[in-house]
Design a protein around this motif. Structure first.
Motif, PDB file in Angstrom:
ATOM      1  N   LEU A 108       0.862  -1.172   0.000  1.00  0.00           N
ATOM      2  CA  LEU A 108       0.000   0.000   0.000  1.00  0.00           C
ATOM      3  C   LEU A 108       0.899   1.221   0.000  1.00  0.00           C
ATOM      4  O   LEU A 108       1.624   1.478   0.969  1.00  0.00           O
ATOM      5  CB  LEU A 108      -0.910  -0.002   1.227  1.00  0.00           C
ATOM      6  CG  LEU A 108      -2.005   1.070   1.251  1.00  0.00           C
ATOM      7  CD1 LEU A 108      -2.982   0.892   0.093  1.00  0.00           C
ATOM      8  CD2 LEU A 108      -2.741   1.047   2.581  1.00  0.00           C
ATOM      9  N   LEU A 109       0.893   1.967  -1.091  1.00  0.00           N
ATOM     10  CA  LEU A 109       1.774   3.120  -1.219  1.00  0.00           C
ATOM     11  C   LEU A 109       1.277   4.282  -0.357  1.00  0.00           C
ATOM     12  O   LEU A 109       0.079   4.374  -0.059  1.00  0.00           O
ATOM     13  CB  LEU A 109       1.865   3.541  -2.687  1.00  0.00           C
ATOM     14  CG  LEU A 109       2.547   2.544  -3.631  1.00  0.00           C
ATOM     15  CD1 LEU A 109       2.459   3.020  -5.070  1.00  0.00           C
ATOM     16  CD2 LEU A 109       3.996   2.299  -3.237  1.00  0.00           C
ATOM     17  N   PRO A 110       2.169   5.179   0.030  1.00  0.00           N
ATOM     18  CA  PRO A 110       1.766   6.316   0.868  1.00  0.00           C
ATOM     19  C   PRO A 110       0.645   7.128   0.223  1.00  0.00           C
ATOM     20  O   PRO A 110       0.666   7.388  -0.980  1.00  0.00           O
ATOM     21  CB  PRO A 110       3.053   7.149   0.963  1.00  0.00           C
ATOM     22  CG  PRO A 110       4.150   6.184   0.702  1.00  0.00           C
ATOM     23  CD  PRO A 110       3.612   5.184  -0.270  1.00  0.00           C
ATOM     24  N   GLY A 111      -0.327   7.506   1.031  1.00  0.00           N
ATOM     25  CA  GLY A 111      -1.417   8.345   0.552  1.00  0.00           C
ATOM     26  C   GLY A 111      -2.543   7.612  -0.131  1.00  0.00           C
ATOM     27  O   GLY A 111      -3.617   8.193  -0.369  1.00  0.00           O
ATOM     28  N   VAL A 112      -2.349   6.342  -0.469  1.00  0.00           N
ATOM     29  CA  VAL A 112      -3.393   5.583  -1.150  1.00  0.00           C
ATOM     30  C   VAL A 112      -4.371   5.037  -0.120  1.00  0.00           C
ATOM     31  O   VAL A 112      -3.966   4.419   0.871  1.00  0.00           O
ATOM     32  CB  VAL A 112      -2.798   4.417  -1.970  1.00  0.00           C
ATOM     33  CG1 VAL A 112      -3.912   3.591  -2.611  1.00  0.00           C
ATOM     34  CG2 VAL A 112      -1.856   4.953  -3.039  1.00  0.00           C
ATOM     35  N   ARG A 113      -5.627   5.262  -0.335  1.00  0.00           N
ATOM     36  CA  ARG A 113      -6.661   4.721   0.540  1.00  0.00           C
ATOM     37  C   ARG A 113      -7.125   3.385  -0.037  1.00  0.00           C
ATOM     38  O   ARG A 113      -7.858   3.332  -1.018  1.00  0.00           O
ATOM     39  CB  ARG A 113      -7.843   5.685   0.671  1.00  0.00           C
ATOM     40  CG  ARG A 113      -8.966   5.154   1.559  1.00  0.00           C
ATOM     41  CD  ARG A 113     -10.085   6.164   1.702  1.00  0.00           C
ATOM     42  NE  ARG A 113      -9.647   7.362   2.410  1.00  0.00           N
ATOM     43  CZ  ARG A 113     -10.442   8.403   2.673  1.00  0.00           C
ATOM     44  NH1 ARG A 113     -11.703   8.387   2.247  1.00  0.00           N
ATOM     45  NH2 ARG A 113      -9.975   9.454   3.325  1.00  0.00           N
ATOM     46  N   ASP A 333      -8.925   5.461 -11.792  1.00  0.00           N
ATOM     47  CA  ASP A 333      -9.060   4.274 -10.946  1.00  0.00           C
ATOM     48  C   ASP A 333      -8.650   4.547  -9.508  1.00  0.00           C
ATOM     49  O   ASP A 333      -9.010   3.798  -8.594  1.00  0.00           O
ATOM     50  CB  ASP A 333      -8.227   3.118 -11.515  1.00  0.00           C
ATOM     51  CG  ASP A 333      -6.754   3.472 -11.606  1.00  0.00           C
ATOM     52  OD1 ASP A 333      -6.425   4.479 -12.251  1.00  0.00           O
ATOM     53  OD2 ASP A 333      -5.919   2.735 -11.026  1.00  0.00           O
ATOM     54  N   MET A 334      -7.903   5.642  -9.287  1.00  0.00           N
ATOM     55  CA  MET A 334      -7.475   6.017  -7.946  1.00  0.00           C
ATOM     56  C   MET A 334      -8.190   7.271  -7.457  1.00  0.00           C
ATOM     57  O   MET A 334      -7.759   7.908  -6.496  1.00  0.00           O
ATOM     58  CB  MET A 334      -5.964   6.227  -7.927  1.00  0.00           C
ATOM     59  CG  MET A 334      -5.169   4.972  -8.266  1.00  0.00           C
ATOM     60  SD  MET A 334      -3.385   5.244  -8.190  1.00  0.00           S
ATOM     61  CE  MET A 334      -3.170   5.526  -6.423  1.00  0.00           C
ATOM     62  N   GLY A 335      -9.290   7.603  -8.118  1.00  0.00           N
ATOM     63  CA  GLY A 335     -10.091   8.742  -7.690  1.00  0.00           C
ATOM     64  C   GLY A 335      -9.654  10.069  -8.263  1.00  0.00           C
ATOM     65  O   GLY A 335     -10.194  11.123  -7.878  1.00  0.00           O
ATOM     66  N   GLY A 336      -8.705  10.068  -9.189  1.00  0.00           N
ATOM     67  CA  GLY A 336      -8.242  11.309  -9.791  1.00  0.00           C
ATOM     68  C   GLY A 336      -8.821  11.531 -11.174  1.00  0.00           C
ATOM     69  O   GLY A 336      -9.731  10.825 -11.618  1.00  0.00           O
ATOM     70  N   SER A 337      -8.257  12.506 -11.879  1.00  0.00           N
ATOM     71  CA  SER A 337      -8.735  12.822 -13.227  1.00  0.00           C
ATOM     72  C   SER A 337      -7.581  12.978 -14.210  1.00  0.00           C
ATOM     73  O   SER A 337      -7.777  13.456 -15.330  1.00  0.00           O
ATOM     74  CB  SER A 337      -9.556  14.121 -13.204  1.00  0.00           C
ATOM     75  OG  SER A 337      -8.776  15.198 -12.696  1.00  0.00           O
TER      76      SER A 337
END
Length: 352
Positions: A108-113, A333-337
């Motif tokens: 689990l990389l830093p900052g990833v929920r 896929d990680m909630g970004g754009s």
């Protein structure tokens, strides 16, 4: 300046998008220190439609001339059945080059929920070692009485002492350099020949590693524990099929399958190893420019480390960690754009 010849197979779908992103980051990481000499091979589903084969008959021999192989993705469902694409390209390469072990980090990389409540980077940090050339993917079997009511299909798993032992020993060596804990995953309560054989080999090899604690789990229990208590895992060794399935679950608990990298390592020096993301060709988003390139970039970092460019590999991984920690440039896929290219551009900027 050191120079490395890299065979590039973008393959299918999003592979054609994430591989150029990975190349861009790797070029920046070694700039001024080494030269990456890329040669692109147009093999995959498009090649199959043109020629009837996923790669030319001498494809493996062509690859032998390189220092490493960088693969994007293979598969074009439903237009071409997956067993044709897999057995037409990836599995022949693995078997012919004896890429005996598949290394798949799950972190689990830093900052990833991630999807697991109350589990952070300290809890999800493991490496799967997958037997890569035989087992359930040995290709032994057949079909008889085809098309009749009496049709029979037989698929036989193959486990050799030589192959299982070298994979298990690789896992023990890796565990010795980490937290000194190894989990072996089988299904020996139901598969009383191949899987009990695997257990016997693990027990025998363990005698050479008294400093490593060994846990044996059935695959169903391992799947449950990956969700309930991922912190219990450090190095996990399993057969071709079981590790394949469990590492997709591993990608899910990492936060996205697009994050997961892998390395297919050659047994003999002078033979190229193959590096690829775990995700498939993702035809549903192919061509949209939004595929997550992190798994591909991470696989590229593993390739650099394997080639001896350890410092550059560490810089790439550190840049990925900074990227996810800041959380500003991420794909959908990680909630970004962000687009695939924007992520690669940001990783390059974060290289130090």
């Amino acid at each position: 300046m050191r120079s490395y010849r890299i065979a590039v197979i973008p393959g299918d779908g999003v592979g054609k998008e994430v591989i150029p992103a990975g190349q861009r980051v790797l070029e920046a990481a070694v700039a001024g220190r080494a030269k990456l000499d890329w040669q692109v091979f147009p093999w995959g589903s498009d090649y199959y439609r043109e020629t009837g084969s996923m790669m030319p008959a001498d494809g493996v021999e062509q690859l032998r001339q390189f220092d490493a192989i960088y693969l994007g993705a293979v598969g074009d469902p439903p237009r071409i059945p997956d067993h044709i694409t897999l057995w037409g390209l990836i599995l022949p390469i693995r078997k012919a080059l004896d890429l005996y072990v598949n290394v798949r980090p799950v972190r689990l990389l830093p900052g990833v929920r991630g999807p697991l409540r109350d589990k952070g980077p300290a809890d999800i940090d493991m490496i799967f070692i997958r037997e890569n050339t035989e087992g359930e993917y040995a290709g032994v079997g057949g079909r008889v009485h085809v098309g009749t009511p009496h049709e029979v299909a037989i698929e036989t798993a193959v486990f050799s002492r030589f192959n299982v032992e070298r994979v298990v020993r690789y896992a023990f060596e890796l565990a010795r350099g980490r937290r000194k804990h190894l989990t072996s995953v089988t299904k020996s309560n139901a598969q009383r020949y191949g899987m009990t054989f695997w257990d016997d080999v693990v027990t025998a090899v363990a005698r050479d590693y008294p400093d490593v604690t060994v846990t044996s789990l059935l695959v169903d229990a391992a799947a449950a524990l990956l969700v309930r208590a991922p912190e219990r895992f450090d190095v996990v060794v399993a057969s071709n099929l079981f590790a394949d399935i469990l590492t997709d679950l591993g990608g899910a608990i990492m936060g996205s399958l697009g994050l997961a990298p892998s390395a297919n390592l050659a047994a003999q020096p002078g033979v190229p190893s193959l590096f690829e993301p775990v995700h498939g060709s993702a035809p549903d988003i192919a061509g949209k420019g939004i595929a997550n390139p992190i798994g591909t970039i991470w696989a590229g970092a593993m390739m650099l480390e394997h080639l001896g460019e350890r410092e550059a590999a560490q810089r790439v991984l550190a840049a990925l960690e900074r990227l996810t920690a800041e959380g500003q440039v991420l794909t959908p896929d990680m909630g970004g754009s962000a687009t695939t290219e924007q992520v690669a551009e940001r990783v390059v900027a974060l290289l130090t």
